[in-house]
Design a protein around this motif. Structure first.
Motif, PDB file in Angstrom:
ATOM      1  N   GLU A  89       0.837  -1.210   0.000  1.00  0.00           N
ATOM      2  CA  GLU A  89       0.000   0.000   0.000  1.00  0.00           C
ATOM      3  C   GLU A  89       0.868   1.254   0.000  1.00  0.00           C
ATOM      4  O   GLU A  89       0.591   2.224  -0.717  1.00  0.00           O
ATOM      5  CB  GLU A  89      -0.917  -0.021   1.230  1.00  0.00           C
ATOM      6  CG  GLU A  89      -1.999  -1.096   1.155  1.00  0.00           C
ATOM      7  CD  GLU A  89      -2.814  -1.178   2.441  1.00  0.00           C
ATOM      8  OE1 GLU A  89      -2.430  -0.481   3.417  1.00  0.00           O
ATOM      9  OE2 GLU A  89      -3.804  -1.924   2.480  1.00  0.00           O
ATOM     10  N   LYS A  90       1.930   1.263   0.802  1.00  0.00           N
ATOM     11  CA  LYS A  90       2.829   2.413   0.844  1.00  0.00           C
ATOM     12  C   LYS A  90       3.528   2.593  -0.505  1.00  0.00           C
ATOM     13  O   LYS A  90       3.731   3.724  -0.966  1.00  0.00           O
ATOM     14  CB  LYS A  90       3.863   2.236   1.960  1.00  0.00           C
ATOM     15  CG  LYS A  90       3.269   2.347   3.352  1.00  0.00           C
ATOM     16  CD  LYS A  90       2.753   3.750   3.620  1.00  0.00           C
ATOM     17  CE  LYS A  90       2.183   3.880   5.018  1.00  0.00           C
ATOM     18  NZ  LYS A  90       1.649   5.234   5.288  1.00  0.00           N
ATOM     19  N   GLU A 134       1.107   4.226  -2.801  1.00  0.00           N
ATOM     20  CA  GLU A 134       0.898   5.629  -2.389  1.00  0.00           C
ATOM     21  C   GLU A 134       2.059   6.508  -2.842  1.00  0.00           C
ATOM     22  O   GLU A 134       1.856   7.577  -3.445  1.00  0.00           O
ATOM     23  CB  GLU A 134       0.756   5.674  -0.862  1.00  0.00           C
ATOM     24  CG  GLU A 134       0.619   7.088  -0.310  1.00  0.00           C
ATOM     25  CD  GLU A 134       0.582   7.098   1.212  1.00  0.00           C
ATOM     26  OE1 GLU A 134       0.767   8.179   1.802  1.00  0.00           O
ATOM     27  OE2 GLU A 134       0.384   6.003   1.805  1.00  0.00           O
ATOM     28  N   GLU A 142       2.218   6.962  -6.698  1.00  0.00           N
ATOM     29  CA  GLU A 142       1.277   7.983  -7.165  1.00  0.00           C
ATOM     30  C   GLU A 142       1.812   9.378  -6.865  1.00  0.00           C
ATOM     31  O   GLU A 142       1.706  10.293  -7.696  1.00  0.00           O
ATOM     32  CB  GLU A 142      -0.084   7.768  -6.493  1.00  0.00           C
ATOM     33  CG  GLU A 142      -1.170   8.732  -6.948  1.00  0.00           C
ATOM     34  CD  GLU A 142      -1.554   8.525  -8.414  1.00  0.00           C
ATOM     35  OE1 GLU A 142      -2.146   9.448  -8.999  1.00  0.00           O
ATOM     36  OE2 GLU A 142      -1.257   7.439  -8.956  1.00  0.00           O
TER      37      GLU A 142
END
Length: 353
Positions: free
Chosen positions: A100-101, A104, A107
């Protein structure tokens, strides 16, 4: 200045640069893997140190992809480092959090890159306009024919010596023809200048579009190259996973057999422990009985010693009694002998009388 914004612990691997198939561990044990943010360059990096050695130094780009290959393992390709990194986590939760990191910060890196490109485009636009002005300036009629101030003296010089109308008629007609010729040339040059300006603007727009297309093609080529690398890794991993699965199945069977043997051994040990407890209880009972026997033996030894003393005393008394009896018998024998002699003497006396 770079600062860590997220950290976790994992085992670090790199793809074998020779075979491009096998994983090579770069850390002997789990190490800290951190996301860093460089505020000066506006980039995100993944860094991991094993002691003082940097085993991961990967700058996150928008075209990177983090792939989960199992419940506890993930990987990503770094085209700048020309390698593929792999991380083995202790749990699926840690892998999911790291993924997930990654998404993130990927992006965020994409947005930062777009802003940077916009700033570069805004900066380059005025310079292109000024360049276009420089190209147009040589094509102006003033640069070809001169300015009005430059052309006026020439015309004045041609007209001043010709004061008489009759004598200047032909030069005047010739000057009008030259002026029309230059006006036609000027109109032609203006048309050519407009065409060249339009072509230049179109070329500038095309160059900009081509640059964007080239950047897109480069990103697509890099993405495809990374995808090919990932597919090669996945293919090698599939074979490795199949082999590893077979080995794991064999290991599981061996472990189940070992576990069954261990369970049988545990049952046997339980029986031995129970038997040992029974033997311990028997030993305790025998020890208690032995203590009682020892106590009784001591009492008997005391009694035996007393009896021995009494027996010895009795023996002494018997010996004394025997001695006394013997003495008495000796005395009695003497008395009997004397009585016998007395009887014999009395008998003789009776016979003689």
């Amino acid at each position: 200045m770079e600062q860590p914004i997220f950290s976790t612990r994992a085992h670090v691997f790199q793809i074998d640069p020779n075979t491009k198939k096998n994983w090579v561990p770069t850390s002997k044990h789990a190490v800290t893997v951190s996301y860093f943010y460089d505020s000066t360059r506006n980039v995100y990096r993944i860094i991991s140190l094993d002691g003082s050695k940097a085993i991961i130094n990967s700058t996150i780009s928008p075209n990177m992809t983090f792939t989960k290959t199992s419940q506890k393992f993930g990987q990503w390709a770094d085209s700048r480092a020309n390698t593929v990194y792999g991380l083995g986590f202790s749990s699926e939760h840690h892998l999911t959090k790291f993924s997930e990191k990654f998404q993130e910060f990927k992006e965020a890196a994409r947005l930062a890159k777009e802003k940077s490109q916009e700033k570069m485009e805004l900066t380059s636009t005025p310079s292109q306009e000024s360049a276009g002005g420089d190209i147009q300036s040589p094509l102006t009629p003033e640069s070809i024919n001169g300015t009005d101030d430059e052309r006026t003296p020439e015309m004045t010089q041609n007209s001043e010596p010709r004061a008489e109308p009759t004598q200047n008629a032909l030069p005047f007609v010739h000057s009008s023809a030259i002026g029309k010729h230059w006006e036609a040339e000027l109109a032609t040059l203006k048309g050519n200048n407009a065409k060249l300006t339009a072509a230049l603007l179109e070329s500038t727009a095309n160059v900009k579009q081509w640059k964007q297309q080239l950047a897109a093609y480069q990103e697509e080529a890099e993405r495809l190259h990374k995808r090919v690398t990932e597919l090669e890794c996945l293919s090698s991993q599939a074979n490795a996973v199949h082999t590893h699965k077979t080995e794991l199945n064999q290991t599981i069977q061996d472990l189940e057999s070992t576990l069954k043997k261990k369970e049988e051994e545990v049952e046997r040990l339980k029986e031995e422990i129970e038997h040992a407890r029974e033997l311990q209880a028997q030993r305790d009972a025998l020890t208690q009985k032995l203590q009682e026997v020892e106590t009784r033996n001591k009492d008997l030894e005391v009694q035996l010693a007393d009896l021995e003393q009494r027996l010895k005393k009795s023996q002494n008394e018997q010996e004394a009694f025997r001695n006394n009896l013997k003495t008495l018998l000796e005395i009695l024998d003497g008395k009997i002998f004397e009585l016998t002699e007395l009887r014999d003497n009395l008998a003789k006396l009776l016979e003689n009388s």
